[in-house]
Motif scaffolding. Structure first.
Motif, PDB file in Angstrom:
ATOM      1  N   GLU A 258       0.878  -1.179   0.000  1.00 36.89           N
ATOM      2  CA  GLU A 258       0.000   0.000   0.000  1.00 36.89           C
ATOM      3  C   GLU A 258       0.903   1.212   0.000  1.00 36.89           C
ATOM      4  OE1 GLU A 258      -2.848  -0.073   3.158  1.00 36.89           O
ATOM      5  OE2 GLU A 258      -3.484  -2.124   2.663  1.00 36.89           O
ATOM      6  N   CYS A 259       0.763   2.018  -1.012  1.00 42.99           N
ATOM      7  CA  CYS A 259       1.711   3.113  -1.227  1.00 42.99           C
ATOM      8  C   CYS A 259       1.017   4.442  -0.923  1.00 42.99           C
ATOM      9  CB  CYS A 259       2.153   3.033  -2.693  1.00 42.99           C
ATOM     10  SG  CYS A 259       3.060   4.446  -3.252  1.00 42.99           S
ATOM     11  N   SER A 260       1.551   5.198   0.054  1.00 42.13           N
ATOM     12  CA  SER A 260       0.994   6.517   0.361  1.00 42.13           C
ATOM     13  C   SER A 260       1.392   7.502  -0.726  1.00 42.13           C
ATOM     14  CB  SER A 260       1.550   7.039   1.692  1.00 42.13           C
ATOM     15  OG  SER A 260       1.194   6.155   2.713  1.00 42.13           O
ATOM     16  N   VAL A 261       0.473   8.388  -1.051  1.00 44.89           N
ATOM     17  CA  VAL A 261       0.743   9.381  -2.095  1.00 44.89           C
ATOM     18  C   VAL A 261       0.572  10.773  -1.491  1.00 44.89           C
ATOM     19  CG1 VAL A 261       0.062  10.216  -4.373  1.00 44.89           C
ATOM     20  CG2 VAL A 261      -0.157   7.781  -3.827  1.00 44.89           C
ATOM     21  N   PHE A 262       1.635  11.559  -1.526  1.00 42.22           N
ATOM     22  CA  PHE A 262       1.622  12.927  -0.996  1.00 42.22           C
ATOM     23  C   PHE A 262       1.622  13.899  -2.174  1.00 42.22           C
ATOM     24  CE2 PHE A 262       3.855  10.191   1.995  1.00 42.22           C
ATOM     25  CZ  PHE A 262       3.181  10.443   3.175  1.00 42.22           C
ATOM     26  N   GLY A 263       0.640  14.769  -2.204  1.00 38.62           N
ATOM     27  CA  GLY A 263       0.490  15.650  -3.357  1.00 38.62           C
ATOM     28  C   GLY A 263       1.527  16.750  -3.450  1.00 38.62           C
ATOM     29  N   THR A 264       2.083  17.138  -2.317  1.00 35.06           N
ATOM     30  CA  THR A 264       3.111  18.184  -2.333  1.00 35.06           C
ATOM     31  C   THR A 264       4.416  17.570  -1.822  1.00 35.06           C
ATOM     32  OG1 THR A 264       2.277  18.862  -0.189  1.00 35.06           O
ATOM     33  CG2 THR A 264       1.560  20.167  -2.072  1.00 35.06           C
ATOM     34  N   PRO A 265       5.538  18.199  -2.113  1.00 36.15           N
ATOM     35  CA  PRO A 265       6.798  17.627  -1.658  1.00 36.15           C
ATOM     36  C   PRO A 265       6.844  17.516  -0.134  1.00 36.15           C
ATOM     37  CG  PRO A 265       7.181  19.312  -3.314  1.00 36.15           C
ATOM     38  CD  PRO A 265       5.725  19.371  -2.979  1.00 36.15           C
ATOM     39  N   THR A 266       7.469  16.477   0.353  1.00 37.01           N
ATOM     40  CA  THR A 266       7.744  16.329   1.786  1.00 37.01           C
ATOM     41  C   THR A 266       9.237  16.645   1.937  1.00 37.01           C
ATOM     42  OG1 THR A 266       8.205  14.002   1.455  1.00 37.01           O
ATOM     43  CG2 THR A 266       5.943  14.578   2.034  1.00 37.01           C
ATOM     44  N   THR A 267       9.985  15.728   2.547  1.00 32.24           N
ATOM     45  CA  THR A 267      11.439  15.929   2.506  1.00 32.24           C
ATOM     46  C   THR A 267      11.981  15.485   1.154  1.00 32.24           C
ATOM     47  OG1 THR A 267      11.528  13.860   3.703  1.00 32.24           O
ATOM     48  CG2 THR A 267      12.047  15.835   4.955  1.00 32.24           C
ATOM     49  N   CYS A 268      11.131  14.833   0.345  1.00 31.30           N
ATOM     50  CA  CYS A 268      11.562  14.527  -1.027  1.00 31.30           C
ATOM     51  C   CYS A 268      10.403  14.736  -1.994  1.00 31.30           C
ATOM     52  CB  CYS A 268      12.177  13.132  -1.114  1.00 31.30           C
ATOM     53  SG  CYS A 268      11.012  11.793  -1.133  1.00 31.30           S
ATOM     54  N   ARG A 269      10.722  14.639  -3.283  1.00 34.03           N
ATOM     55  CA  ARG A 269       9.718  14.937  -4.308  1.00 34.03           C
ATOM     56  C   ARG A 269       9.582  13.775  -5.278  1.00 34.03           C
ATOM     57  NH1 ARG A 269      12.891  18.723  -7.454  1.00 34.03           N
ATOM     58  NH2 ARG A 269      14.382  17.156  -6.785  1.00 34.03           N
ATOM     59  N   GLY A 270       9.953  12.593  -4.797  1.00 31.64           N
ATOM     60  CA  GLY A 270       9.985  11.477  -5.735  1.00 31.64           C
ATOM     61  C   GLY A 270       9.336  10.235  -5.175  1.00 31.64           C
ATOM     62  N   VAL A 271      10.101   9.147  -5.185  1.00 37.46           N
ATOM     63  CA  VAL A 271       9.570   7.848  -4.756  1.00 37.46           C
ATOM     64  C   VAL A 271      10.528   7.237  -3.737  1.00 37.46           C
ATOM     65  CG1 VAL A 271       9.062   5.489  -5.522  1.00 37.46           C
ATOM     66  CG2 VAL A 271       8.384   7.428  -6.951  1.00 37.46           C
ATOM     67  N   ASP A 272       9.984   6.813  -2.600  1.00 37.68           N
ATOM     68  CA  ASP A 272      10.750   6.050  -1.598  1.00 37.68           C
ATOM     69  C   ASP A 272      10.280   4.605  -1.628  1.00 37.68           C
ATOM     70  OD1 ASP A 272      12.138   8.235  -0.662  1.00 37.68           O
ATOM     71  OD2 ASP A 272      11.243   8.233   1.345  1.00 37.68           O
TER      72      ASP A 272
END
Ligand SMILES: NC(=O)c1ccc[n+]([C@@H]2O[C@H](COP(=O)([O-])OP(=O)(O)OC[C@H]3O[C@@H](n4cnc5c(N)ncnc54)[C@H](O)[C@@H]3O)[C@@H](O)[C@H]2O)c1
Length: 353
Positions: A214-228
């Motif tokens: 289950e992959c969380s999706v953040f609409g704005t950058p957090t500490t990164c702007r890509g994929v962990d």
């Protein structure tokens, strides 16, 4: 690398097409035999710049005259379907396209099918998924070097969830070796949710993957702007650069960043466009698949459409593949129609160099 010298046509030779032309001019196994561009002045200047005499205003005129081995399609997105299908029907060996591949799902389907039913290699474009370090990090994840994958997250899935978000979806699918099978999403602002394009839409939500993640999706950058993507001990982080790898924890519980020691890659001149083109040519030679394919771009479009649909349906879960293939999500006008008709033309002076 094969001994063949592939005959390449660049179709749509604006800002991005010229990057391709630079690369294809440089490689020892490719030769640009034709440039197709709707803009007569730019076409002429580019003929001189790249030393190409065969210049055409449209793909039909090109194909009446010659069938290249490789068709590099870098028109604005609106025209890609017709160009890709015309090239596939004419019998080219390989076709590459750009992002986003289409607005409407059935148009993306038509392109993928036109190529697959004729065994034509269908590559994607200048995407970070095709960066050699991204490919290597994925291969190391898949080999189990970092242990079993436990989780994944997408950061900064907003602004252009199709036009730019295809970067995230393509890396997520690669790292996790899985497809997105269900999407639940929340979207803002309301005016972006009711628009036809992906402009300005911010999506938060959850992607459910075929491997159970289950992959969380953040609409704005957090500490990164890509994929962990993380395992028990490691974190692999793609943040628009060669992925960072963290392994274990220090005495304070902080993740420790490793030197990833990526293998040297023989083609480095054109950033990640290089991985896209070289893996494409290698696939045309019969070795593997392109590192970014047209089918990858179709999947990315589908996830973006599902996210917007879910957000518009009060976060209803949307299953993939989406049944209604007539659904569409348009990119911003520049991507859809090009700079000449949306007020950002590339000047002839600029096209000269
Ligand atoms: N992957 C990336 O990083 C990236 C970056 C920029 C653009 N793009 C994509 O590349 C595509 C092109 O963008 P651009 O910046 O080069 O735009 P651009 O407007 O600079 O160039 C488009 C060119 O296509 C030509 N053209 C238009 N219709 C045509 C047709 N039917 N047949 C032949 N030529 C035609 C125009 O005359 C123009 O020269 C878009 O889909 C865009 O989203 C991708």
């Amino acid at each position: 690398m094969s001994n063949t010298k592939y005959r390449v046509a660049i179709i749509g030779c604006g800002r991005m097409g010229q990057n391709y032309a630079e690369a294809y001019t440089t490689y020892p196994d490719t030769e640009i035999v034709a440039i197709v561009d709707a803009n007569a002045q730019r076409r002429d200047v580019l003929g001189t710049r790249f030393g190409v005499a065969a210049l055409y205003p449209d793909v039909e005129t090109l194909l009446k005259d010659m069938v290249p081995d490789i068709a590099v399609v870098v028109t604005p997105t609106k025209y890609m379907k017709d160009v890709v299908i015309a090239c596939a029907e004419a019998g080219v060996k390989g076709i590459s396209t750009e992002k986003p591949i289409a607005a409407r799902l059935q148009d993306a389907d038509a392109m993928v099918e036109a190529c697959s039913e004729r065994d034509i290699v269908f590559a994607g474009g200048n995407l970070q998924r095709a960066m050699n370090e991204v490919q290597e990090a994925a291969a190391r994840l898949h080999k189990g070097e970092f242990g079993n994958i436990r989780g994944a997250s997408v950061h900064g899935f907003g602004g252009e969830i199709s036009g730019g978000g295809c970067q995230h979806i393509s890396v997520l699918r690669l790292f996790t070796n899985a497809e997105v099978e269900e999407v639940i999403a929340w979207g803002t602002p309301p005016e972006a949710l009711s628009a036809e394009t992906d402009e300005g839409l911010i999506i938060n939500g959850r992607f459910y993957l075929t491997n159970g993640l289950e992959c969380s999706v953040f609409g704005t950058p957090t500490t990164c702007r890509g994929v962990d993507v993380w395992t028990d001990e490691c974190l692999v982080r793609w943040d628009w650069n060669p992925p960072e790898i963290f392994k274990d924890y220090d005495q304070h519980g902080n993740r420790i960043r490793l030197e990833p020691n990526y293998s040297p890659y023989s083609w480095s001149e054109f950033s990640y466009l290089t991985g896209s083109i070289r893996s494409f040519l290698s696939a045309v030679d019969g070795n593997g698949d392109p590192w970014i394919t047209g089918a990858d771009l179709r999947q990315a479009l589908e996830v973006a459409i599902a996210a917007k649909l879910s957000a518009n349906r009060n976060s209803a879960p949307i299953k993939l593949p989406i049944e209604d293939r007539s659904l569409a999500l348009y990119p911003r006008p520049y991507r859809w129609l090009g700079g000449d008709v949306t007020g950002r033309p590339q000047s002839i002076e600029e096209a000269k160099s």
